[in-house]
Structures are given as C-alpha cells and as structure tokens.
Scaffold this motif. Structure first.
Motif, PDB file in Angstrom:
ATOM      1  N   TRP A 110       0.819  -1.211   0.000  1.00 20.13           N
ATOM      2  CA  TRP A 110       0.000   0.000   0.000  1.00 20.13           C
ATOM      3  C   TRP A 110       0.854   1.262   0.000  1.00 20.13           C
ATOM      4  CZ3 TRP A 110      -5.352   0.439  -0.066  1.00 20.13           C
ATOM      5  CH2 TRP A 110      -6.057  -0.772   0.017  1.00 20.13           C
ATOM      6  N   ILE A 111       2.158   1.093   0.208  1.00 19.36           N
ATOM      7  CA  ILE A 111       3.046   2.239   0.415  1.00 19.36           C
ATOM      8  C   ILE A 111       3.920   2.437  -0.818  1.00 19.36           C
ATOM      9  CG2 ILE A 111       4.875   3.210   1.856  1.00 19.36           C
ATOM     10  CD1 ILE A 111       3.780   1.467   4.157  1.00 19.36           C
ATOM     11  N   ALA A 112       3.774   3.577  -1.455  1.00 22.86           N
ATOM     12  CA  ALA A 112       4.572   3.910  -2.633  1.00 22.86           C
ATOM     13  C   ALA A 112       5.689   4.867  -2.244  1.00 22.86           C
ATOM     14  CB  ALA A 112       3.685   4.547  -3.703  1.00 22.86           C
ATOM     15  N   GLY A 157       7.816   8.049  -1.808  1.00 25.09           N
ATOM     16  CA  GLY A 157       7.439   9.449  -1.678  1.00 25.09           C
ATOM     17  C   GLY A 157       6.141   9.709  -0.938  1.00 25.09           C
ATOM     18  N   MET A 158       5.532   8.675  -0.379  1.00 26.69           N
ATOM     19  CA  MET A 158       4.262   8.843   0.313  1.00 26.69           C
ATOM     20  C   MET A 158       4.441   9.534   1.667  1.00 26.69           C
ATOM     21  SD  MET A 158       1.566   5.695   0.198  1.00 26.69           S
ATOM     22  CE  MET A 158       0.267   5.649  -1.023  1.00 26.69           C
ATOM     23  N   ALA A 159       3.378  10.197   2.108  1.00 32.00           N
ATOM     24  CA  ALA A 159       3.299  10.732   3.467  1.00 32.00           C
ATOM     25  C   ALA A 159       2.448   9.766   4.290  1.00 32.00           C
ATOM     26  CB  ALA A 159       2.668  12.121   3.466  1.00 32.00           C
ATOM     27  N   LEU A 160       3.027   9.270   5.397  1.00 29.80           N
ATOM     28  CA  LEU A 160       2.372   8.242   6.200  1.00 29.80           C
ATOM     29  C   LEU A 160       2.167   8.707   7.634  1.00 29.80           C
ATOM     30  CD1 LEU A 160       4.613   5.172   5.229  1.00 29.80           C
ATOM     31  CD2 LEU A 160       2.543   5.950   4.057  1.00 29.80           C
ATOM     32  N   PHE A 161       1.047   8.328   8.229  1.00 25.49           N
ATOM     33  CA  PHE A 161       0.902   8.372   9.680  1.00 25.49           C
ATOM     34  C   PHE A 161       0.935   6.938  10.180  1.00 25.49           C
ATOM     35  CE2 PHE A 161      -1.851   7.747  13.401  1.00 25.49           C
ATOM     36  CZ  PHE A 161      -1.139   8.502  14.328  1.00 25.49           C
ATOM     37  N   LEU A 162       1.857   6.632  11.082  1.00 23.94           N
ATOM     38  CA  LEU A 162       1.949   5.308  11.677  1.00 23.94           C
ATOM     39  C   LEU A 162       1.567   5.409  13.144  1.00 23.94           C
ATOM     40  CD1 LEU A 162       5.314   4.012  10.143  1.00 23.94           C
ATOM     41  CD2 LEU A 162       2.994   3.808   9.231  1.00 23.94           C
ATOM     42  N   GLY A 163       0.536   4.676  13.534  1.00 19.90           N
ATOM     43  CA  GLY A 163       0.132   4.659  14.924  1.00 19.90           C
ATOM     44  C   GLY A 163       1.130   3.909  15.776  1.00 19.90           C
ATOM     45  N   ARG A 206      -2.798  16.853  11.923  1.00 25.61           N
ATOM     46  CA  ARG A 206      -3.477  17.542  10.825  1.00 25.61           C
ATOM     47  C   ARG A 206      -2.625  18.634  10.189  1.00 25.61           C
ATOM     48  NH1 ARG A 206      -7.974  16.983  14.483  1.00 25.61           N
ATOM     49  NH2 ARG A 206      -7.556  19.088  15.266  1.00 25.61           N
ATOM     50  N   SER A 207      -1.471  18.951  10.773  1.00 21.54           N
ATOM     51  CA  SER A 207      -0.637  20.027  10.231  1.00 21.54           C
ATOM     52  C   SER A 207       0.150  19.588   8.996  1.00 21.54           C
ATOM     53  CB  SER A 207       0.324  20.542  11.304  1.00 21.54           C
ATOM     54  OG  SER A 207       1.254  19.540  11.677  1.00 21.54           O
ATOM     55  N   HIS A 208       0.094  18.291   8.664  1.00 21.81           N
ATOM     56  CA  HIS A 208       0.797  17.782   7.480  1.00 21.81           C
ATOM     57  C   HIS A 208      -0.167  16.936   6.656  1.00 21.81           C
ATOM     58  CE1 HIS A 208       4.619  19.002   9.264  1.00 21.81           C
ATOM     59  NE2 HIS A 208       4.224  18.428  10.374  1.00 21.81           N
ATOM     60  N   PRO A 209      -0.104  17.033   5.337  1.00 20.95           N
ATOM     61  CA  PRO A 209      -0.926  16.140   4.510  1.00 20.95           C
ATOM     62  C   PRO A 209      -0.456  14.704   4.677  1.00 20.95           C
ATOM     63  CG  PRO A 209       0.641  17.354   3.149  1.00 20.95           C
ATOM     64  CD  PRO A 209       0.740  17.939   4.528  1.00 20.95           C
ATOM     65  N   VAL A 210      -1.389  13.766   4.697  1.00 23.08           N
ATOM     66  CA  VAL A 210      -1.056  12.355   4.885  1.00 23.08           C
ATOM     67  C   VAL A 210      -1.813  11.519   3.859  1.00 23.08           C
ATOM     68  CG1 VAL A 210      -1.029  10.409   6.484  1.00 23.08           C
ATOM     69  CG2 VAL A 210      -0.677  12.718   7.364  1.00 23.08           C
ATOM     70  N   ASP A 211      -1.067  10.694   3.139  1.00 23.42           N
ATOM     71  CA  ASP A 211      -1.671   9.829   2.126  1.00 23.42           C
ATOM     72  C   ASP A 211      -2.292   8.574   2.731  1.00 23.42           C
ATOM     73  OD1 ASP A 211      -0.769  11.423  -0.142  1.00 23.42           O
ATOM     74  OD2 ASP A 211       1.243  10.691   0.340  1.00 23.42           O
ATOM     75  N   LEU A 212      -1.638   8.019   3.740  1.00 22.82           N
ATOM     76  CA  LEU A 212      -2.045   6.727   4.275  1.00 22.82           C
ATOM     77  C   LEU A 212      -1.760   6.665   5.765  1.00 22.82           C
ATOM     78  CD1 LEU A 212      -2.869   3.655   3.729  1.00 22.82           C
ATOM     79  CD2 LEU A 212      -0.401   3.234   3.531  1.00 22.82           C
ATOM     80  N   CYS A 213      -2.726   6.163   6.541  1.00 24.24           N
ATOM     81  CA  CYS A 213      -2.450   5.891   7.949  1.00 24.24           C
ATOM     82  C   CYS A 213      -2.507   4.386   8.177  1.00 24.24           C
ATOM     83  CB  CYS A 213      -3.395   6.646   8.880  1.00 24.24           C
ATOM     84  SG  CYS A 213      -5.091   6.050   8.927  1.00 24.24           S
ATOM     85  N   VAL A 214      -1.614   3.913   9.028  1.00 19.11           N
ATOM     86  CA  VAL A 214      -1.545   2.499   9.396  1.00 19.11           C
ATOM     87  C   VAL A 214      -1.665   2.433  10.911  1.00 19.11           C
ATOM     88  CG1 VAL A 214      -0.218   0.363   9.285  1.00 19.11           C
ATOM     89  CG2 VAL A 214       0.009   2.058   7.446  1.00 19.11           C
ATOM     90  N   LEU A 239     -12.428   1.866   6.576  1.00 18.59           N
ATOM     91  CA  LEU A 239     -11.081   1.400   6.250  1.00 18.59           C
ATOM     92  C   LEU A 239     -11.000   0.995   4.779  1.00 18.59           C
ATOM     93  CD1 LEU A 239     -10.416  -0.951   9.312  1.00 18.59           C
ATOM     94  CD2 LEU A 239      -9.525   1.375   8.984  1.00 18.59           C
ATOM     95  N   ASP A 240      -9.795   1.107   4.243  1.00 19.43           N
ATOM     96  CA  ASP A 240      -9.537   0.605   2.893  1.00 19.43           C
ATOM     97  C   ASP A 240      -9.043  -0.825   2.924  1.00 19.43           C
ATOM     98  OD1 ASP A 240      -9.793   3.055   0.932  1.00 19.43           O
ATOM     99  OD2 ASP A 240      -8.855   3.796   2.762  1.00 19.43           O
ATOM    100  N   ALA A 241      -8.423  -1.225   4.039  1.00 16.58           N
ATOM    101  CA  ALA A 241      -7.939  -2.600   4.157  1.00 16.58           C
ATOM    102  C   ALA A 241      -7.796  -2.962   5.626  1.00 16.58           C
ATOM    103  CB  ALA A 241      -6.608  -2.790   3.438  1.00 16.58           C
TER     104      ALA A 241
END
Length: 270
Positions: free
Chosen positions: A96-98, A100-106, A169-177, A233-235
C-alpha cells in the motif's frame, strides 16, 4: 519536539523506555526528540549509566542487557502469533506504500515492526506519535519525520490529546496504518487505549486511505475504545487464526478477502 516543561526525571524515564524498546538510542536523535541540548542528553545518559539502566558507547546508549536477563519478560498469550508472523502481518502494509508517500503510523508493537521494512521506500514523510518509533525511524530510515507533539501518559503508547491531533493535521497524509485490538458488535474497530483511539479516529478522517493491522480478533468482544467503523477502512490485515464471526462482520461492512499468503489475511474494501 519541545519537552514542554517535563522534569529531568520524566525525560530520563522515557529515555530508558526508548532504549529498552530499540537496539540503541542516539544522542542527536534524543536531543531533537526532547528539544534539549546534546549536553543535557549526555548528562542524562551518564546518570542512567551510573544507575545501571543503560550502557554507553560513542554517541549512543543501549539498554543494559543484564536487566533484560534479570527481569522476567511478560509472557504472550498462546493465541498470539509468533514474531515472524507478526512481521509478516506488518509487512503486508508495504504494497500500500509507494515511494514518496506521506504516512501516519500509529503506536504499538505490530506497527513498530513495519518501520525497518520501509528501508527500500525512498522519499517517505512519516508522522509519528510513539516516541520509541521515532527513535527506531531515525536509526533505520533517511526520511522526513514529524512528531505530532501532545501529552505523554504512562497509560498510553504515545503522545495524545488535542495537541497531538493538531500536529497530525498540520501535514498532509496519504495513508495511515494503525494497530487495533478488536471489532465490536457494531462493526467498529477498537484500540486498547482511549487517547490513541481518539487520535487514530482523527487520522482516519484526515488521511486519504486507512488500513489497520491486528494480531488476532474476536468478533463483538467489545474490549477497547472505538476508532471508526470497519467500512471507513480501505484494508484490514490480520493473521489467519480468526473466528468465523470476524469474517461475517467484515463482509457485512463491504470488506472482502483480497490476499491470503503465509498465514496472513488481507481484507480490502469491495
């Protein structure tokens, strides 16, 4: 990240916790993490070494291995999958991670296992709230790292509260895990921790896509704090040893088995 007035004792306890959860902690990384000088961090590490908590090496420190041998480690449930399988569950997020992506990881041990596997993904930007994961990311990855900020609690795996949500929320995020502990009878994914649940709910709303990881699940057990509906959720990735009721709940909310490999099941939005 600023230390926000926390006492030297609290900072030193957090350093011990970081050292215990990773191979070693670096002076420069700790200085940036706590918003204090490298001189202050070296003084902290000197004190902790004198007390027998860490062993110093040049520019870094590691948890005293004698303590690992002396203190019994908590035993995992027999139902908990073995470490290699947990790494496979975490690694299932990789496709799911390409680059250059922006990620939030819990936070949590399962998502933590994903970090070293991101080495082959250049140009990532990570937003993290678990301090031990910040230290690991700095050791393994050459990427942009944002710390949410927020309040530290001994009962939570990471920084929480309104400031953490604002930092997210101060940064754009493509995907959170995120790591979850269960699904309740209403089809909501749950976090073991109340503060993390609120932060993860904000992450699901803020991110373009969201996936969750789980060690094992009981359908409708209701243990934990609601994050969001399964349908948001997407997955959903989990090891294969789950009860039939979980399949029914996920199917009810339009998640279907998309991949099954190596003891790992991935459910994807239909």
């Amino acid at each position: 990240m600023q230390d926000h007035g926390s006492s030297p004792l609290k900072r030193r306890l957090q350093i011990v916790d970081l050292a215990r959860k990773s191979d070693a902690v670096k002076v420069e990384a700790l200085s940036a993490l706590f918003g204090v000088s490298t001189v202050t961090i070296r003084n902290d590490l000197n004190y902790l070494e004198q007390q027998g908590y860490v062993v110093r090496t040049f520019g870094r420190a590691r948890y005293n291995p004698a303590l690992l041998n002396a203190v019994p480690q908590p035993q995992e449930s027999r139902a908990t999958p073995a470490a290699p399988l947990l790494s496979l569950v975490a690694g299932a997020a990789l496709h799911w991670i390409a680059d250059g992506m922006a990620l939030f990881l819990g936070g949590g041990a399962l998502v933590h296992r994903l970090l070293p596997q991101l080495v082959g993904k250049p140009g990532l930007a990570l937003t993290l709230h678990d301090l031990s994961m910040v230290a690991t990311a700095r050791q393994f990855l050459s990427c942009e790292i944002h710390v949410t900020g927020g309040a530290h609690s001994d009962d939570e795996p990471g920084l929480i509260g309104p400031a953490a949500e604002l930092g997210l929320r101060s940064h754009p995020v493509d995907l959170c895990v995120i790591e979850v502990s269960g699904i309740d009878a209403r089809g909501r994914i749950l976090s073991q921790f109340a503060g993390a649940a609120r932060l993860y709910a904000a992450a699901v709303r803020h991110c373009s896509k969201a996936i969750s990881l789980a060690r094992g699940l009981d359908a409708g057990a209701g243990f934990g704090h609601p994050v969001c509906g399964v349908g948001e959720l997407d997955a959903f990735v989990v090891h294969h040893d789950i009860e039939a009721g979980v399949f029914d709940l996920l199917a009810e909310h339009q998640l279907r088995v998309d991949r099954k490999a190596g003891g790992v099941l991935e459910f994807r939005k239909a």
